[in-house]
Design a protein around this motif. Structure first.
Motif, PDB file in Angstrom:
ATOM      1  N   SER A  93       0.727  -1.177   0.060  1.00 32.26           N
ATOM      2  CA  SER A  93       0.014  -0.224  -0.009  1.00 32.26           C
ATOM      3  C   SER A  93       0.870   1.307   0.152  1.00 32.26           C
ATOM      4  CB  SER A  93      -0.933   0.090   1.269  1.00 32.26           C
ATOM      5  OG  SER A  93      -0.138   0.154   2.245  1.00 32.26           O
ATOM      6  N   PHE A  94       2.144   1.147   0.051  1.00 24.31           N
ATOM      7  CA  PHE A  94       3.142   2.379   0.003  1.00 24.31           C
ATOM      8  C   PHE A  94       3.297   2.778  -1.418  1.00 24.31           C
ATOM      9  CE2 PHE A  94       7.163   4.526   1.035  1.00 24.31           C
ATOM     10  CZ  PHE A  94       6.384   5.936   1.312  1.00 24.31           C
ATOM     11  N   THR A 110      -9.066   3.314  -4.028  1.00 23.18           N
ATOM     12  CA  THR A 110      -8.352   4.525  -3.412  1.00 23.18           C
ATOM     13  C   THR A 110      -8.227   5.721  -4.535  1.00 23.18           C
ATOM     14  OG1 THR A 110      -6.012   5.255  -3.355  1.00 23.18           O
ATOM     15  CG2 THR A 110      -6.179   3.219  -4.632  1.00 23.18           C
ATOM     16  N   SER A 111      -8.402   6.761  -3.608  1.00 24.70           N
ATOM     17  CA  SER A 111      -8.127   8.188  -4.150  1.00 24.70           C
ATOM     18  C   SER A 111      -6.933   8.242  -5.260  1.00 24.70           C
ATOM     19  CB  SER A 111      -8.170   9.154  -3.446  1.00 24.70           C
ATOM     20  OG  SER A 111      -7.229   8.963  -2.428  1.00 24.70           O
ATOM     21  N   GLU A 112      -6.026   7.496  -4.927  1.00 30.57           N
ATOM     22  CA  GLU A 112      -4.840   7.352  -5.870  1.00 30.57           C
ATOM     23  C   GLU A 112      -5.165   6.999  -7.343  1.00 30.57           C
ATOM     24  OE1 GLU A 112      -1.634   8.402  -4.678  1.00 30.57           O
ATOM     25  OE2 GLU A 112      -0.528   7.605  -6.175  1.00 30.57           O
ATOM     26  N   PHE A 147     -10.227   8.248   0.339  1.00 30.89           N
ATOM     27  CA  PHE A 147      -9.239   9.234   0.540  1.00 30.89           C
ATOM     28  C   PHE A 147      -8.259   8.792   1.508  1.00 30.89           C
ATOM     29  CE2 PHE A 147     -10.235  12.229  -3.061  1.00 30.89           C
ATOM     30  CZ  PHE A 147     -11.137  11.519  -3.762  1.00 30.89           C
ATOM     31  N   GLU A 153       6.184   4.902   7.449  1.00 29.28           N
ATOM     32  CA  GLU A 153       6.715   5.357   6.159  1.00 29.28           C
ATOM     33  C   GLU A 153       5.679   6.420   5.552  1.00 29.28           C
ATOM     34  OE1 GLU A 153       5.245   2.523   6.979  1.00 29.28           O
ATOM     35  OE2 GLU A 153       4.763   1.425   5.163  1.00 29.28           O
ATOM     36  N   PHE A 154       4.297   6.631   6.008  1.00 28.90           N
ATOM     37  CA  PHE A 154       3.397   7.615   5.445  1.00 28.90           C
ATOM     38  C   PHE A 154       3.556   8.971   6.036  1.00 28.90           C
ATOM     39  CE2 PHE A 154       1.702   3.382   4.981  1.00 28.90           C
ATOM     40  CZ  PHE A 154       1.217   3.124   3.541  1.00 28.90           C
ATOM     41  N   VAL A 155       3.405  10.120   5.273  1.00 25.07           N
ATOM     42  CA  VAL A 155       3.913  11.265   5.725  1.00 25.07           C
ATOM     43  C   VAL A 155       3.008  11.743   7.043  1.00 25.07           C
ATOM     44  CG1 VAL A 155       2.154  12.917   4.350  1.00 25.07           C
ATOM     45  CG2 VAL A 155       4.747  13.378   4.763  1.00 25.07           C
ATOM     46  N   LYS A 211       4.892  10.128   9.760  1.00 22.66           N
ATOM     47  CA  LYS A 211       6.265  10.528   9.672  1.00 22.66           C
ATOM     48  C   LYS A 211       6.618  11.699  10.376  1.00 22.66           C
ATOM     49  CE  LYS A 211      10.111  11.142   6.293  1.00 22.66           C
ATOM     50  NZ  LYS A 211      10.742  10.905   5.138  1.00 22.66           N
ATOM     51  N   SER A 225      13.606  15.112   7.478  1.00 25.80           N
ATOM     52  CA  SER A 225      13.615  15.258   5.987  1.00 25.80           C
ATOM     53  C   SER A 225      12.339  15.018   5.328  1.00 25.80           C
ATOM     54  CB  SER A 225      14.716  14.256   5.685  1.00 25.80           C
ATOM     55  OG  SER A 225      15.626  14.618   6.138  1.00 25.80           O
ATOM     56  N   ASN A 253       8.102  16.395  -1.613  1.00 22.75           N
ATOM     57  CA  ASN A 253       7.315  17.422  -1.878  1.00 22.75           C
ATOM     58  C   ASN A 253       6.321  18.023  -0.726  1.00 22.75           C
ATOM     59  OD1 ASN A 253       5.838  19.238  -3.241  1.00 22.75           O
ATOM     60  ND2 ASN A 253       5.788  17.947  -5.187  1.00 22.75           N
ATOM     61  N   LEU A 258      13.560  12.393  -1.970  1.00 24.55           N
ATOM     62  CA  LEU A 258      12.451  11.895  -1.562  1.00 24.55           C
ATOM     63  C   LEU A 258      11.206  12.440  -2.465  1.00 24.55           C
ATOM     64  CD1 LEU A 258      12.861  12.473   2.245  1.00 24.55           C
ATOM     65  CD2 LEU A 258      12.710  10.430   1.161  1.00 24.55           C
ATOM     66  N   ARG A 283       8.592  11.844  -5.905  1.00 25.96           N
ATOM     67  CA  ARG A 283       8.205  10.769  -6.572  1.00 25.96           C
ATOM     68  C   ARG A 283       8.516  11.120  -7.911  1.00 25.96           C
ATOM     69  NH1 ARG A 283       3.268   9.191  -2.527  1.00 25.96           N
ATOM     70  NH2 ARG A 283       4.628   8.592  -0.887  1.00 25.96           N
TER      71      ARG A 283
HETATM   72  O1  G4F Z   1       1.589   9.519   3.167  1.00 27.58           O
HETATM   73  P1  G4F Z   1       1.761   9.440   1.875  1.00 27.58           P
HETATM   74  O2  G4F Z   1       2.984   8.284   1.279  1.00 27.58           O
HETATM   75  O3  G4F Z   1       0.495   8.887   1.074  1.00 27.58           O
HETATM   76  P2  G4F Z   1      -0.107   8.827  -0.434  1.00 27.58           P
HETATM   77  O4  G4F Z   1       0.884   8.587  -1.567  1.00 27.58           O
HETATM   78  O5  G4F Z   1      -1.047   9.929  -0.668  1.00 27.58           O
HETATM   79  O6  G4F Z   1      -0.708   7.440  -0.385  1.00 27.58           O
HETATM   80  C1  G4F Z   1      -1.791   7.045   0.680  1.00 27.58           C
HETATM   81  O7  G4F Z   1      -3.057   7.211   0.266  1.00 27.58           O
HETATM   82  C2  G4F Z   1      -3.546   6.754  -0.786  1.00 27.58           C
HETATM   83  C3  G4F Z   1      -5.000   7.228  -0.995  1.00 27.58           C
HETATM   84  O8  G4F Z   1      -4.826   8.334  -1.744  1.00 27.58           O
HETATM   85  C4  G4F Z   1      -3.769   5.309  -0.537  1.00 27.58           C
HETATM   86  F1  G4F Z   1      -4.154   4.479  -1.544  1.00 27.58           F
HETATM   87  C5  G4F Z   1      -2.186   4.641  -0.424  1.00 27.58           C
HETATM   88  O9  G4F Z   1      -2.402   3.416   0.157  1.00 27.58           O
HETATM   89  C6  G4F Z   1      -1.653   5.259   0.791  1.00 27.58           C
HETATM   90  O10 G4F Z   1      -2.187   5.072   2.097  1.00 27.58           O
HETATM   91  O11 G4F Z   1       2.196  10.778   0.713  1.00 27.58           O
HETATM   92  C7  G4F Z   1       1.480  11.847   0.884  1.00 27.58           C
HETATM   93  C8  G4F Z   1       1.886  13.022   0.344  1.00 27.58           C
HETATM   94  C9  G4F Z   1       2.699  12.770  -1.299  1.00 27.58           C
HETATM   95  O12 G4F Z   1       2.516  13.719  -2.259  1.00 27.58           O
HETATM   96  C10 G4F Z   1       4.153  12.678  -0.803  1.00 27.58           C
HETATM   97  O13 G4F Z   1       4.788  12.836  -2.083  1.00 27.58           O
HETATM   98  O14 G4F Z   1       2.939  13.583   0.867  1.00 27.58           O
HETATM   99  C11 G4F Z   1       4.059  13.902   0.067  1.00 27.58           C
HETATM  100  N1  G4F Z   1       5.437  13.663   0.839  1.00 27.58           N
HETATM  101  C12 G4F Z   1       6.372  14.496   1.005  1.00 27.58           C
HETATM  102  N2  G4F Z   1       7.174  14.012   1.636  1.00 27.58           N
HETATM  103  C13 G4F Z   1       5.775  12.598   1.470  1.00 27.58           C
HETATM  104  C14 G4F Z   1       7.209  12.872   2.168  1.00 27.58           C
HETATM  105  N3  G4F Z   1       5.362  11.198   1.558  1.00 27.58           N
HETATM  106  C15 G4F Z   1       6.060  10.269   2.320  1.00 27.58           C
HETATM  107  N4  G4F Z   1       5.362   9.016   2.487  1.00 27.58           N
HETATM  108  N5  G4F Z   1       7.321  10.564   2.971  1.00 27.58           N
HETATM  109  C16 G4F Z   1       7.644  11.809   2.743  1.00 27.58           C
HETATM  110  O15 G4F Z   1       8.936  12.308   3.195  1.00 27.58           O
END
Ligand code: G4F
Ligand code: NAP
Length: 325
Positions: free
Chosen positions: A84-85, A125-127, A177, A187-189, A192, A209, A212, A276, A278
């Motif tokens: 899921s990441f 997912t909204s992704e 969403f 690992e999710f923002v 983190k 760190s 975007n 970091l 994407r």
């Molecule tokens: O927390 P994220 O990794 O979540 P992302 O990519 O939105 O995906 C999550 O939500 C989806 C639903 O829309 C799910 F389907 C999926 O399984 C997951 O749960 O990143 C959120 C945003 C992104 O734009 C990313 O580029 O945060 C940005 N970001 C900026 N710095 C970062 C970081 N994300 C992560 N993980 N780590 C960073 O350091």
């Protein structure tokens, strides 16, 4: 007593869904894949590890799914298992496709073969909206996924629709969403940020760190969102629903909320690491949950500020306990 089977029960949503279904009097079964270490921290965190039955299986292994369905005869199956990441999906696109796309098909096939009257929920997912085609995304917004994860989820989404249309199965997809909680993966923002901000407050770290931070997400609480999964399977007909708050916030503003709560200025600690970023980004997501409100009576309850506060407090508590040993 109703019986529900959850794939991905050890994940964030699986744990909250199990807790919710137990509160509704369900017999809750979960598929647990073979790992070299036990992985039930989230179930333990919610004090339900001994209240659910964990069954050996893997969504990559069709025969294990058929065996479980035959042996335990669940009335509802929730497919939450996935790689899921999003970030990892570029590093491991084939694994992501196997688990996230073909895994869902395996479960649909197992249901079709064993008992097509079993109700099925797919974690869409909204992704999938990715490079958005409408400012606010709803069930009718066209998709344009931007990651191997998003593409895999879109395959699983259309397979769910196809099994519903081909075999008249009660198969629903919830287009959820982003939703978070104190048991969100590190690992999710959001997590983190809350975890690192808590460590900074306790003097254990001095920088955070991030990639975007100008991207925007529609963030809700996982505890609220799993209720929508349950409601979709109780609805009178199988349909797909967007589950969202209708508010979008930048990663930058989410950081500010978390650091502010600890009396800190995020600008003093956040450093931008280009590594970091994407390869392809989903710049902004904001969902329209009005169909779910109208037909399921579902509404997001927890504000982003309330959720971040809950996450920061939980991280502070956990880190202090770790320090004490
Ligand atoms: O927390 P994220 O990794 O979540 P992302 O990519 O939105 O995906 C999550 O939500 C989806 C639903 O829309 C799910 F389907 C999926 O399984 C997951 O749960 O990143 C959120 C945003 C992104 O734009 C990313 O580029 O945060 C940005 N970001 C900026 N710095 C970062 C970081 N994300 C992560 N993980 N780590 C960073 O350091
Ligand atoms: P998560 O915490 O990453 O949990 C994923 C679960 O899938 C874990 O239990 C994991 O087991 C399991 N899994 C992975 N590979 C498997 C396999 N081969 N066989 C069986 N189980 C396997 O994800 P989540 O945040 O709870 O999300 C739940 C579902 O909703 C996922 O499908 C996700 O893509 C989707 N979704 C999430 C969000 C969100 O914002 N959270 C939004 C939209 C959709 P291990 O513990 O053994 O790794």
């Amino acid at each position: 007593m109703k019986t529900a089977l959850i794939s991905g029960i050890t994940g964030q949503d699986g744990a909250y869904l199990a807790e919710y279904l137990l509160s509704k009097g369900y017999n809750v079964l979960g598929i647990i894949r073979r790992l070299s270490t036990q992985n039930i921290e989230r179930l333990s965190y919610l004090n339900i590890a001994d209240k659910v039955k964990l069954l050996d299986g893997d969504i990559l292994d069709l025969s294990s799914l058929i065996r479980i369905l035959k042996d335990y005869k669940p009335g509802e199956v929730y497919n939450l298992a996935a790689q899921s990441f999003v970030g990892t999906s570029w590093q491991q696109p084939i694994l992501t496709s196997n688990v996230t796309a073909i895994g869902a098909l395996n479960l649909l096939e197992a249901i079709r073969l064993v008992d097509p009257s079993i109700k099925f929920y797919q974690a869409s997912t909204s992704e999938m909206f990715g490079k958005i085609k409408e400012t606010v995304q709803s069930e009718t917004t066209p998709f344009h996924p931007r990651s191997p994860y998003g593409v895999s989820k879109l395959y699983a989404h259309w397979m769910t629709v196809n099994y519903r249309e081909s075999y008249n199965m009660f198969a629903c997809a919830g287009i959820l969403f982003n939703h978070e909680s104190p048991i969100r993966g590190l690992e999710f923002v959001t997590r983190k940020v809350t975890y690192t901000a808590a460590r900074i407050k306790l003097g254990l770290q001095d920088k955070l760190s991030l990639g975007n931070i100008d991207t925007k997400r529609d963030w809700g609480h996982a505890r609220d969102y799993v209720k929508a999964m349950y409601l979709m399977l109780q609805h009178d007909k199988p349909e797909d629903f967007v589950i969202a708050t209708g508010r979008t916030t930048s990663v930058r503003d989410m950081c500010e909320i978390a650091f502010d709560y600890l009396g800190l200025n995020y600008e003093d600690y956040v450093v931008i690491d280009k590594e970091l970023f994407r390869p392809a980004e989903v710049e902004i997501l904001i969902g329209n949950p009005s169909k779910a409100e109208k037909y399921l009576g579902w509404k997001s309850r927890t504000t982003l500020e309330e959720m971040i506060k809950e996450m920061v407090e939980a991280d502070l508590k956990r880190i202090k306990e770790e320090i004490k040993g």
